[in-house]
Design a protein around this motif. Structure first.
Motif, short mmCIF file in Angstrom:
data_model
loop_
_atom_site.label_atom_id
_atom_site.label_comp_id
_atom_site.label_asym_id
_atom_site.label_seq_id
_atom_site.Cartn_x
_atom_site.Cartn_y
_atom_site.Cartn_z
N GLY A 321 0.80 -1.22 0.00
CA GLY A 321 0.00 0.00 0.00
C GLY A 321 0.83 1.27 0.00
O GLY A 321 0.34 2.35 0.30
N SER A 322 2.11 1.13 -0.38
CA SER A 322 2.99 2.30 -0.47
C SER A 322 3.75 2.25 -1.80
O SER A 322 4.33 1.22 -2.14
N CYS A 323 3.75 3.37 -2.51
CA CYS A 323 4.43 3.42 -3.80
C CYS A 323 5.81 4.07 -3.68
O CYS A 323 6.40 4.47 -4.69
N ARG A 324 6.32 4.19 -2.48
CA ARG A 324 7.56 4.93 -2.26
C ARG A 324 8.71 4.39 -3.11
O ARG A 324 9.42 5.14 -3.78
N TYR A 325 8.88 3.07 -3.11
CA TYR A 325 10.00 2.48 -3.86
C TYR A 325 9.75 2.54 -5.36
O TYR A 325 10.66 2.81 -6.15
N LEU A 326 8.53 2.25 -5.77
CA LEU A 326 8.18 2.30 -7.19
C LEU A 326 8.37 3.71 -7.73
O LEU A 326 8.92 3.91 -8.82
N LYS A 327 7.94 4.69 -6.98
CA LYS A 327 8.05 6.09 -7.41
C LYS A 327 9.52 6.51 -7.51
O LYS A 327 9.92 7.18 -8.49
N SER A 328 10.31 6.11 -6.55
CA SER A 328 11.73 6.45 -6.57
C SER A 328 12.41 5.84 -7.79
O SER A 328 13.23 6.49 -8.46
N TRP A 329 12.04 4.60 -8.11
CA TRP A 329 12.64 3.92 -9.26
C TRP A 329 12.23 4.57 -10.57
O TRP A 329 13.07 4.86 -11.42
N ILE A 330 10.93 4.83 -10.74
CA ILE A 330 10.47 5.36 -12.02
C ILE A 330 11.03 6.75 -12.27
O ILE A 330 11.30 7.13 -13.41
N MET A 331 11.26 7.51 -11.20
CA MET A 331 11.87 8.83 -11.35
C MET A 331 13.32 8.73 -11.81
O MET A 331 13.84 9.64 -12.46
N SER A 332 13.96 7.61 -11.47
CA SER A 332 15.38 7.45 -11.82
C SER A 332 15.59 6.88 -13.21
O SER A 332 16.72 6.87 -13.70
N MET A 333 14.52 6.39 -13.85
CA MET A 333 14.67 5.72 -15.14
C MET A 333 14.82 6.75 -16.25
O MET A 333 13.96 7.62 -16.44
N PRO A 334 15.90 6.66 -17.01
CA PRO A 334 16.09 7.62 -18.11
C PRO A 334 15.10 7.35 -19.23
O PRO A 334 14.76 6.20 -19.50
N PRO A 335 14.60 8.39 -19.89
CA PRO A 335 13.75 8.14 -21.05
C PRO A 335 14.56 7.43 -22.13
O PRO A 335 15.73 7.75 -22.34
N ALA A 336 13.94 6.45 -22.77
CA ALA A 336 14.65 5.73 -23.83
C ALA A 336 14.84 6.63 -25.04
O ALA A 336 13.94 7.39 -25.41
N GLN A 337 16.03 6.58 -25.64
CA GLN A 337 16.26 7.33 -26.86
C GLN A 337 15.31 6.83 -27.95
O GLN A 337 14.88 5.68 -27.95
N HIS A 338 15.02 7.69 -28.92
CA HIS A 338 14.27 7.22 -30.08
C HIS A 338 15.08 6.10 -30.75
O HIS A 338 16.30 6.14 -30.83
N GLY A 339 14.38 5.11 -31.23
CA GLY A 339 15.03 3.93 -31.77
C GLY A 339 15.22 2.85 -30.72
O GLY A 339 15.68 1.76 -31.03
N THR A 340 14.86 3.18 -29.47
CA THR A 340 14.87 2.19 -28.38
C THR A 340 13.63 2.42 -27.53
O THR A 340 13.02 3.49 -27.56
N THR A 341 13.27 1.41 -26.75
CA THR A 341 12.15 1.56 -25.83
C THR A 341 12.23 0.48 -24.76
O THR A 341 13.02 -0.46 -24.86
N TYR A 342 11.41 0.63 -23.74
CA TYR A 342 11.33 -0.39 -22.70
C TYR A 342 10.30 -1.45 -23.09
O TYR A 342 9.30 -1.15 -23.77
N PHE A 343 10.54 -2.68 -22.66
CA PHE A 343 9.55 -3.74 -22.79
C PHE A 343 9.01 -3.98 -21.38
O PHE A 343 9.70 -4.53 -20.52
N ASN A 344 7.80 -3.49 -21.14
CA ASN A 344 7.20 -3.57 -19.81
C ASN A 344 6.39 -4.85 -19.66
O ASN A 344 5.61 -5.21 -20.55
N PHE A 345 6.56 -5.50 -18.55
CA PHE A 345 5.78 -6.69 -18.24
C PHE A 345 5.68 -6.79 -16.73
O PHE A 345 6.54 -6.28 -16.01
N ILE A 346 4.64 -7.45 -16.25
CA ILE A 346 4.52 -7.66 -14.80
C ILE A 346 4.31 -9.13 -14.48
O ILE A 346 4.21 -9.51 -13.32
N ALA A 347 4.25 -9.97 -15.53
CA ALA A 347 4.18 -11.42 -15.34
C ALA A 347 4.71 -12.08 -16.60
O ALA A 347 4.59 -11.54 -17.70
N SER A 348 5.31 -13.23 -16.42
CA SER A 348 5.82 -13.98 -17.57
C SER A 348 5.83 -15.46 -17.22
O SER A 348 5.37 -15.87 -16.15
N HIS A 349 6.37 -16.27 -18.13
CA HIS A 349 6.46 -17.71 -17.89
C HIS A 349 7.40 -18.03 -16.74
O HIS A 349 7.33 -19.11 -16.16
N ASP A 350 8.31 -17.12 -16.44
CA ASP A 350 9.17 -17.27 -15.28
C ASP A 350 8.48 -16.62 -14.08
O ASP A 350 7.36 -16.15 -14.17
#
Length: 586
Positions: A321-350
């Protein structure tokens, strides 16, 4: 006259000089460069496409579904045909790309111990079924590049000491100093193997059925470029480079993220983009966040990187019920240059990887997360630390069951919490990847764990199509509710310019119980404020705090509610998400 062939040849030679700087080769670099270019399928000057820099070949309509070829089965029908029919019936308006997890003959690890890279597992279908899917959906395939099966012809030839593959595998000595090697498993690193040339100790990063390649031998590189060419011919548009961080080994080092590994990825990108610049490379590097980011290079390595830190941070956010760590991380993430992007997922086969949370969550926070997931029926996979201690490496649980409650225990908000997780992920900078079992709201499969003895089987259920269809057609089932609501969010996302994977993203400061960010379209015409209550209690927000411009007309995209007063309070129910936009793109 400088030709495109000359430019490409010199570029490939530059990569090879960096890769093999400390490796004696039995052929000139120029000859190897020519072989690689021809192997990828470039025979003439006219075959070469000159890629433009910093081009985005994706947009807000791109969604990737992750699935095994036999996640859904139907009696009397090839599983890949069943998958194709399932996609057409339930996903036609939401999913435009499909990642079929390894569909090749294999001996273990649910496909990631490949016996034969050039054929399709006959229990799933054939190349015809794969190509059928590729005609209607962007096809993402695994390039299992670090290792293959100990039952492959290549490894059998290694044992015999002759034939193709006999010199493809990395060996070391038990007397070598291997203390620094980074391990994702607790099994012994070296596999003692009797061969025609005596006892050899084969390097096995993951298991003794998964024997690691030796890329110091350029024939290994040539073999994989040939495999890439085959997959492209069969319709592949996206390549997932499995476990690529471990590709290059040097005894006495960590044997992970070495500079030669990065250069091999740059070489593969160079070769691919000169035949089709729209083909993507995605690196699967389940490592701490700072190291993961290096796989963008300077927009010359991976087109996209798995955002591995997102799953543990988002699950932690919703159960605490606290976004403190998530917020700190997302603020630290650099925007991807054009020609690159993030692949976001929250569940996978692993499972939910914990290494990417290192340095982002403290040890107490990780321990509490592990304990909570165990209370929800999850399993824990372990790795050996540098000091020989066992540390939690991965939480094995379905995302649906991971979000059944909070650190206080299960509660009534499971579906709302689950939808909230997807609303956050779908709105973030990057391309979303949705695991089929998240789309279906699948619960833990304990029977499969009992049958296989593998923790990861808990999240790898194989659905019978008639059973699944009955559940999806029932408005009261969790599966119908999840598919309906996640599909609605996807359809909204796909019509909003501000949700382009490279649209600007700014984090909002709204306290620990409200997680929010602002997206702005590339042409700066659309703004969307994405705000989620990540707690189990109602929260009120003052709209003026997010600076809605009074001269614009604002609409909440999910509920379709028009906002008349930009200075009003708005109450968000537990786990409710709102997307407030200054224009309606639907």
């Amino acid at each position: 006259m400088t030709t495109n062939w000359t430019i490409l040849h010199e570029k490939v030679m530059h990569h090879l000089d960096a890769i093999y700087a400390d490796v004696p080769l039995d052929m000139p670099i120029g000859k190897l460069a020519s072989q690689l270019i021809e192997t990828i399928g470039i025979k003439r000057e006219e075959d070469i496409v000159m890629p433009g820099p910093y081009v985005n070949y994706w947009d807000e309509q791109d969604i990737i579904m992750i699935t095994y070829g036999d996640s859904v089965i139907n009696e009397g029908e090839l599983p890949l045909t069943t998958l194709y029919n399932f996609l057409n019936k339930y996903c036609k308006t939401t999913i435009n790309n499909v990642h079929i997890l390894p569909f090749f003959p294999f001996s273990s690890d649910d496909g990631f111990s490949v016996i034969d890279y050039s054929s399709v597992n006959e229990s799933l279908g054939d190349w015809a079924e794969v190509s059928q899917i590729a005609k209607d959906y962007g096809l993402m395939v695994d390039l299992v590049i670090n290792h293959c099966s100990a039952r492959s012809v290549w490894f059998e030839n290694f044992i015999k000491g002759e034939g193709a593959g006999h010199d493809f595998f990395f060996t070391a000595s038990p007397d070598d100093d291997l203390s620094m090697v980074t391990r994702p498993r607790v099994s012994p690193l070296l596999r003692e193997t009797q061969t025609a040339n005596g006892t050899r100790y084969v390097w096995c990063t993951f298991s003794h059925d998964q024997v690691d390649f030796d890329f110091r031998n350029p024939q290994v590189l040539l073999a994989f470029i040939d495999i890439i060419r085959l997959y492209i011919e069969k319709g592949s548009k996206i390549f997932r480079l499995d476990a690529v961080a471990f590709l290059w080994k040097i005894v006495g080092t960590t044997c992970i993220n070495l500079i030669q590994t990065h250069e091999v990825i740059r070489l593969i990108r160079t070769l691919i983009e000169h035949i089709d610049p729209s083909i993507m490379l995605i690196t699967e590097t389940n490592i701490p966040n700072r190291e993961n980011l290096t796989y963008f290079g300077n927009a010359n390595e991976a087109h996209a990187i798995y955002n591995f830190s997102l799953p543990p941070l988002l699950v932690n956010t919703l159960v605490t019920g606290s976004c403190r760590y998530l917020k700190s991380w997302i603020m630290s993430m650099p925007p991807a240059q054009h020609g690159t992007t993030y692949f976001n997922f929250i569940a996978s086969h692993d499972g939910i990887g914990l290494r990417p949370a290192e340095g982002l969550l403290d040890e107490d926070e990780i321990s509490e997360l592990v304990h909570t997931m165990q209370n929800f029926g999850g399993k824990i996979s372990w790795r050996a630390s540098a000091h020989g201690q066992q540390k939690p490496y991965e939480i094995n649980i379905t995302l649906f069951d991971a979000l059944q409650g909070t650190t206080k225990g299960p509660d009534k908000w499971q579906i709302e919490r689950f939808i909230c997780a997807h609303a956050i992920m779908l709105a973030m900078e990057g391309i979303p990847g949705i695991y089929i079992h998240s789309l279906l709201g699948t619960s833990n499969d304990y029977d499969k764990v009992a049958n296989t003895g593998q923790n990861r089987s808990i999240n790898r259920k194989r659905w019978s199509l008639p059973e699944l269809e009955a559940l999806l057609d029932s408005p009261y089932s969790q599966h119908h509710k999840v598919l309906t609501r996640v599909s609605q969010l996807i359809r909204i996302r796909k019509t909003q310019d501000a949700f382009h994977p490279n649209a600007s993203q700014y984090t909002l400061q709204m306290g620990d119980q409200i997680f929010g960010f602002w997206r702005q379209s590339l042409d700066r015409k659309q703004s969307v404020f994405c705000i989620s209550n990540i707690s189990d209690e109602a929260q009120s927000i003052l709209l003026s705090d997010i600076n809605l411009v009074g001269t614009d007309h604002w609409l909440e995209l999910i509920s379709r509610e028009v906002i008349h007063d930009v200075n009003a309070f708005m109450t968000l129910q537990p786990y409710q998400t709102i997307w407030i936009s200054n224009q309606d793109s639907e």
